[in-house]
Design a protein around this motif. Structure first.
Motif, PDB file in Angstrom:
ATOM      1  N   CYS A  19      -5.121   7.944  10.120  1.00  0.00           N
ATOM      2  CA  CYS A  19      -5.036   6.648   9.452  1.00  0.00           C
ATOM      3  C   CYS A  19      -3.665   6.504   8.785  1.00  0.00           C
ATOM      4  O   CYS A  19      -3.099   7.468   8.274  1.00  0.00           O
ATOM      5  CB  CYS A  19      -6.146   6.522   8.417  1.00  0.00           C
ATOM      6  SG  CYS A  19      -6.250   7.896   7.259  1.00  0.00           S
ATOM      7  N   GLY A  20      -3.146   5.289   8.809  1.00  0.00           N
ATOM      8  CA  GLY A  20      -1.848   5.022   8.200  1.00  0.00           C
ATOM      9  C   GLY A  20      -1.868   5.315   6.714  1.00  0.00           C
ATOM     10  O   GLY A  20      -2.885   5.094   6.051  1.00  0.00           O
ATOM     11  N   GLY A  21      -0.754   5.832   6.173  1.00  0.00           N
ATOM     12  CA  GLY A  21      -0.654   6.084   4.734  1.00  0.00           C
ATOM     13  C   GLY A  21      -0.506   7.550   4.377  1.00  0.00           C
ATOM     14  O   GLY A  21      -0.086   7.884   3.269  1.00  0.00           O
TER      15      GLY A  21
ATOM     16  N   TYR B  91       2.469   2.344  -3.289  1.00  0.00           N
ATOM     17  CA  TYR B  91       1.382   2.766  -4.189  1.00  0.00           C
ATOM     18  C   TYR B  91       0.908   4.168  -3.839  1.00  0.00           C
ATOM     19  O   TYR B  91       0.758   5.028  -4.714  1.00  0.00           O
ATOM     20  CB  TYR B  91       0.216   1.773  -4.110  1.00  0.00           C
ATOM     21  CG  TYR B  91      -1.068   2.351  -4.679  1.00  0.00           C
ATOM     22  CD1 TYR B  91      -1.223   2.505  -6.052  1.00  0.00           C
ATOM     23  CD2 TYR B  91      -2.098   2.791  -3.841  1.00  0.00           C
ATOM     24  CE1 TYR B  91      -2.375   3.069  -6.577  1.00  0.00           C
ATOM     25  CE2 TYR B  91      -3.243   3.348  -4.352  1.00  0.00           C
ATOM     26  CZ  TYR B  91      -3.384   3.490  -5.720  1.00  0.00           C
ATOM     27  OH  TYR B  91      -4.516   4.074  -6.233  1.00  0.00           O
ATOM     28  N   PHE B  92       0.658   4.420  -2.550  1.00  0.00           N
ATOM     29  CA  PHE B  92       0.169   5.746  -2.134  1.00  0.00           C
ATOM     30  C   PHE B  92       1.162   6.847  -2.538  1.00  0.00           C
ATOM     31  O   PHE B  92       0.770   7.910  -3.025  1.00  0.00           O
ATOM     32  CB  PHE B  92      -0.032   5.792  -0.615  1.00  0.00           C
ATOM     33  CG  PHE B  92      -1.190   4.976  -0.110  1.00  0.00           C
ATOM     34  CD1 PHE B  92      -2.382   4.918  -0.812  1.00  0.00           C
ATOM     35  CD2 PHE B  92      -1.098   4.276   1.100  1.00  0.00           C
ATOM     36  CE1 PHE B  92      -3.461   4.168  -0.336  1.00  0.00           C
ATOM     37  CE2 PHE B  92      -2.168   3.524   1.577  1.00  0.00           C
ATOM     38  CZ  PHE B  92      -3.343   3.470   0.859  1.00  0.00           C
TER      39      PHE B  92
ATOM     40  N   PHE C  35     -11.730  14.723   5.097  1.00  0.00           N
ATOM     41  CA  PHE C  35     -12.369  14.534   6.402  1.00  0.00           C
ATOM     42  C   PHE C  35     -13.763  15.169   6.424  1.00  0.00           C
ATOM     43  O   PHE C  35     -14.697  14.603   6.993  1.00  0.00           O
ATOM     44  CB  PHE C  35     -11.499  15.128   7.512  1.00  0.00           C
ATOM     45  CG  PHE C  35     -12.082  14.922   8.883  1.00  0.00           C
ATOM     46  CD1 PHE C  35     -12.029  13.676   9.474  1.00  0.00           C
ATOM     47  CD2 PHE C  35     -12.699  15.957   9.560  1.00  0.00           C
ATOM     48  CE1 PHE C  35     -12.582  13.465  10.726  1.00  0.00           C
ATOM     49  CE2 PHE C  35     -13.254  15.755  10.816  1.00  0.00           C
ATOM     50  CZ  PHE C  35     -13.201  14.509  11.402  1.00  0.00           C
TER      51      PHE C  35
ATOM     52  N   GLY D 271       0.819  -1.215   0.000  1.00  0.00           N
ATOM     53  CA  GLY D 271       0.000   0.000   0.000  1.00  0.00           C
ATOM     54  C   GLY D 271       0.852   1.264   0.000  1.00  0.00           C
ATOM     55  O   GLY D 271       0.597   2.199  -0.769  1.00  0.00           O
TER      56      GLY D 271
ATOM     57  N   VAL E  81     -10.130   7.326   4.840  1.00  0.00           N
ATOM     58  CA  VAL E  81      -8.907   6.533   4.692  1.00  0.00           C
ATOM     59  C   VAL E  81      -8.016   7.222   3.659  1.00  0.00           C
ATOM     60  O   VAL E  81      -8.412   8.215   3.033  1.00  0.00           O
ATOM     61  CB  VAL E  81      -9.209   5.059   4.304  1.00  0.00           C
ATOM     62  CG1 VAL E  81      -9.888   4.331   5.453  1.00  0.00           C
ATOM     63  CG2 VAL E  81     -10.042   4.980   3.041  1.00  0.00           C
ATOM     64  N   THR E  82      -6.816   6.701   3.509  1.00  0.00           N
ATOM     65  CA  THR E  82      -5.803   7.379   2.695  1.00  0.00           C
ATOM     66  C   THR E  82      -6.256   7.619   1.254  1.00  0.00           C
ATOM     67  O   THR E  82      -5.998   8.679   0.680  1.00  0.00           O
ATOM     68  CB  THR E  82      -4.499   6.563   2.751  1.00  0.00           C
ATOM     69  OG1 THR E  82      -4.124   6.478   4.132  1.00  0.00           O
ATOM     70  CG2 THR E  82      -3.384   7.232   1.995  1.00  0.00           C
ATOM     71  N   THR E  83      -6.927   6.636   0.676  1.00  0.00           N
ATOM     72  CA  THR E  83      -7.425   6.783  -0.693  1.00  0.00           C
ATOM     73  C   THR E  83      -8.358   7.988  -0.820  1.00  0.00           C
ATOM     74  O   THR E  83      -8.365   8.673  -1.847  1.00  0.00           O
ATOM     75  CB  THR E  83      -8.183   5.489  -1.099  1.00  0.00           C
ATOM     76  OG1 THR E  83      -7.328   4.380  -0.830  1.00  0.00           O
ATOM     77  CG2 THR E  83      -8.546   5.491  -2.558  1.00  0.00           C
ATOM     78  N   ASP E  84      -9.147   8.247   0.212  1.00  0.00           N
ATOM     79  CA  ASP E  84     -10.060   9.400   0.188  1.00  0.00           C
ATOM     80  C   ASP E  84      -9.275  10.706   0.124  1.00  0.00           C
ATOM     81  O   ASP E  84      -9.715  11.686  -0.489  1.00  0.00           O
ATOM     82  CB  ASP E  84     -10.937   9.424   1.451  1.00  0.00           C
ATOM     83  CG  ASP E  84     -11.782   8.167   1.585  1.00  0.00           C
ATOM     84  OD1 ASP E  84     -12.290   7.677   0.566  1.00  0.00           O
ATOM     85  OD2 ASP E  84     -11.931   7.671   2.722  1.00  0.00           O
TER      86      ASP E  84
ATOM     87  N   SER F  82     -14.527   7.848   8.955  1.00  0.00           N
ATOM     88  CA  SER F  82     -14.205   6.717   8.080  1.00  0.00           C
ATOM     89  C   SER F  82     -13.224   7.117   6.974  1.00  0.00           C
ATOM     90  O   SER F  82     -12.963   6.326   6.067  1.00  0.00           O
ATOM     91  CB  SER F  82     -15.479   6.108   7.493  1.00  0.00           C
ATOM     92  OG  SER F  82     -16.045   6.972   6.554  1.00  0.00           O
TER      93      SER F  82
ATOM     94  N   ASN G   4     -15.804  12.499   4.579  1.00  0.00           N
ATOM     95  CA  ASN G   4     -15.888  11.114   5.068  1.00  0.00           C
ATOM     96  C   ASN G   4     -15.816  10.957   6.582  1.00  0.00           C
ATOM     97  O   ASN G   4     -15.941   9.850   7.092  1.00  0.00           O
ATOM     98  CB  ASN G   4     -14.754  10.287   4.448  1.00  0.00           C
ATOM     99  CG  ASN G   4     -14.835  10.265   2.940  1.00  0.00           C
ATOM    100  OD1 ASN G   4     -15.655   9.575   2.367  1.00  0.00           O
ATOM    101  ND2 ASN G   4     -13.984  11.058   2.282  1.00  0.00           N
TER     102      ASN G   4
ATOM    103  N   TYR H 104      -3.224  -2.268  -8.372  1.00  0.00           N
ATOM    104  CA  TYR H 104      -3.904  -1.101  -7.780  1.00  0.00           C
ATOM    105  C   TYR H 104      -4.197  -0.040  -8.839  1.00  0.00           C
ATOM    106  O   TYR H 104      -5.155   0.703  -8.728  1.00  0.00           O
ATOM    107  CB  TYR H 104      -3.019  -0.446  -6.699  1.00  0.00           C
ATOM    108  CG  TYR H 104      -2.838  -1.249  -5.442  1.00  0.00           C
ATOM    109  CD1 TYR H 104      -3.842  -2.061  -4.955  1.00  0.00           C
ATOM    110  CD2 TYR H 104      -1.645  -1.174  -4.727  1.00  0.00           C
ATOM    111  CE1 TYR H 104      -3.657  -2.785  -3.793  1.00  0.00           C
ATOM    112  CE2 TYR H 104      -1.453  -1.895  -3.559  1.00  0.00           C
ATOM    113  CZ  TYR H 104      -2.471  -2.698  -3.098  1.00  0.00           C
ATOM    114  OH  TYR H 104      -2.293  -3.415  -1.950  1.00  0.00           O
TER     115      TYR H 104
END
Lengths: 363, 363
Positions: free
Chosen positions: B280-282, B87-88, B335, B84, B343-346, B341, B338, B116
């Motif tokens: 969150c991690g990432g 990729y991030f 934030f 992950g 997360v890094t993708t957001d 909830s 979402n 991904y």
């Protein structure tokens, strides 16, 4: 008559339990965290004021916090056959609000689970019988345990079982992991094939107050048969559940059903908020991941706010109440949108909004 | 009193630093690019006018430009355990505006990272100890270096560390890659396990003005202990950061936290724009990929606009300031949408809008 009505019982529970402010508008006394005690013998079941529980244990979002402080969860599960279940459990933990979510699974499962989402940290370290020679089993089992224990103390809660399968070698390895988690005082949610494992080896959870079992109707039936040596008795459901917890010793059990019935052997509460009539597979995995986060939050809350009168509150019970409510609310929203085509991913999409509706992040 | 207020210091920084036009509406003088000098001993920390930095160094979108001219980034990271993080970092570089984004990772990780996103160019060339026989290590290490160096000079910046893991053979190979990048004058952002590597071998970044270290609270602690042989001192945070940069020699360090503190051993600036309370991690991976793009843009900008008085401006510092601001803005937007909830993708989804808000592409 009125005293016995569900409305009155609900009010009673609300006032005596977890609402942050009392009915008169003042701050709740320290005893407000005491879950309303009941006689197990009498067996009444109280509706939990689950929204109040969620609001009370969900930690505030503090700008000074670091990564990991809102929770680090691990799922032990995922094999050649099953990859969806551990993914659902692990991603649900993140969507509820944990900071980090790990999966420990077999090599076959890892590539697939990783590809579902870059958000998860997936460790391809478990092995099934077919991939390990008989004479290597002891050393492989030992190195699997070493690898997992390197990580274990970082976790606030682990979930054992989603998509684990029933391979005998894998079951032995996971038994060792459960024993280690217990020694390290890590709360452990047991679901799915994890319940198959512990039903056949009840010693793995015996007298462990940090163990949560979340059986569905079939898993509950096997557990009752094995531990109480009888059939499920619907007429005395709460007494039987209490007896089951007591016989195993100190564990918390959430018996999933139309209403989720929760007991730690002392009291019985239920969450009966209407969810969704869709019964697509995977909802139990969402629940196990969510319960893991809430149980760790509940534990953290009680550790930092504990009053002598709150000692009777079991954080594992709080985790079950909160997780049950959140899944039901998310399932309802997903069903309203997707109707008969609702699948598990659709429900996960609504976890955030459901939590926000109960407990706004901006508070 | 007023002279010492944060507002005044911010204004001072704005006027003397990177705004394209001065306060009187005219074109800024050549000295407008000089980052406001401070005495390291006195240790004041200036709020960077990060929006002005982003606007100044982001290259105009020119129809006459070719593929690659807006930046070619490579991430060195990704192993059996972690997919992950690289990729991030790599996708964030593209989303900020780089033209090409490569990942150099192990074979195990490559298939997953490729899956991904089809946007990334993923090279499955690194190896971990378990996959290389003892007697083959020298030749494998050498051919890995040959393979990477074939590409190296094409890159405007590399990121070393996201999801790299800590395997000893892999660490040795990556050390060789870092030495080569330095000889080739390629700016290098070091994060995550890359920081573990350089903390144990500080020579890899010593006296390298093109190295950027982006430690979080734990990584910074280890770095201070190792290099300065003492504990982190929060009372004199800016002096300690300056001393750390000076001791390593010429590197730029961004100490991540509630405010990101940035120094190259001469001056200390901070970015404290509010981001998101979610940890969150990432998010560190998004930052490393973004900093890589902005550092290469900053370098390009200074190379093509350099005046004698601008020599004190460090493009690596500009990259950190811009990357920090962009992540914070994107995290805030994610934030707001979402909540818990997130997360890094957001967050990655909002990198584009955040940059557009600061620096519209149509200008």
């Amino acid at each position: 008559m009125w005293a016995a009505s569900p409305v009155f019982r609900r009010q009673l529970f609300l006032l005596r339990s977890l609402a942050p402010t009392c009915a008169h508008g003042g701050r709740a006394s320290s005893s407000s965290l005491q879950v309303h005690a009941m006689s197990a013998a009498a067996g009444p079941v109280y509706d939990a004021d689950a929204e109040a529980v969620v609001r009370r244990i969900t930690p505030p979002l503090d700008r000074a916090r670091h990564k990991g402080q809102a929770g680090k969860i691990a799922v032990i599960g995922g094999c050649r056959e099953y990859t969806g279940a551990p993914y659902f459990a692990a991603i649900s933990a993140l969507k509820v609000g944990a900071d980090l979510s790990h999966v420990f699974c077999t090599k076959d499962a890892a590539t697939v689970i990783k590809s579902y989402s870059p958000e998860l940290i997936v460790h391809p370290i478990l092995e099934e019988s077919y991939s390990v020679r008989e004479d290597e089993r002891e050393s492989v089992s030992s190195s699997i345990l070493t690898e997992v224990t390197k990580w274990m103390e970082r976790f606030d809660c682990i979930v054992v079982g989603p998509g684990l399968g029933r391979d005998s070698f894998l079951m032995d390895c996971v038994s060792n992991i459960m024993r280690h988690a217990r020694q390290a005082n890590i709360p452990t949610v047991v679901d799915g094939d994890g319940l198959f494992l512990i039903t056949n080896n009840i010693g793995l959870v015996e007298d462990n107050p940090l163990a949560i079992l979340t059986p569905n109707v079939y898993e509950y039936k096997r557990l009752v048969q094995k531990v109480l040596n009888c059939e499920v008795n619907e007429e005395n459901a709460s007494e039987q559940l209490t007896a089951l917890c007591q016989k195993i010793g100190g564990v918390t059990i959430m018996r999933k059903g139309k209403a989720d019935l929760i007991s730690d052997g002392k009291k019985v509460t239920q969450v009966s908020t209407f969810g969704s009539p869709r019964r697509c597979g995977g909802q139990g995995d969402i629940l196990s991941g969510s319960v893991a986060v809430f149980a760790s939050w509940g534990r953290q809350f009680l550790l930092s706010n504990e009053q002598p009168t709150e000692k009777s509150v079991n954080p594992m019970t709080l985790g079950c109440i909160a997780g049950s409510l959140l899944l039901r609310k998310a399932a309802l929203l997903a069903f309203e949108k997707n109707k008969r085509s609702t699948v598990t991913t659709d429900i996960i999409e609504f976890l955030g909004q459901s939590l926000e509706d109960i407990c706004p992040a901006g508070r």
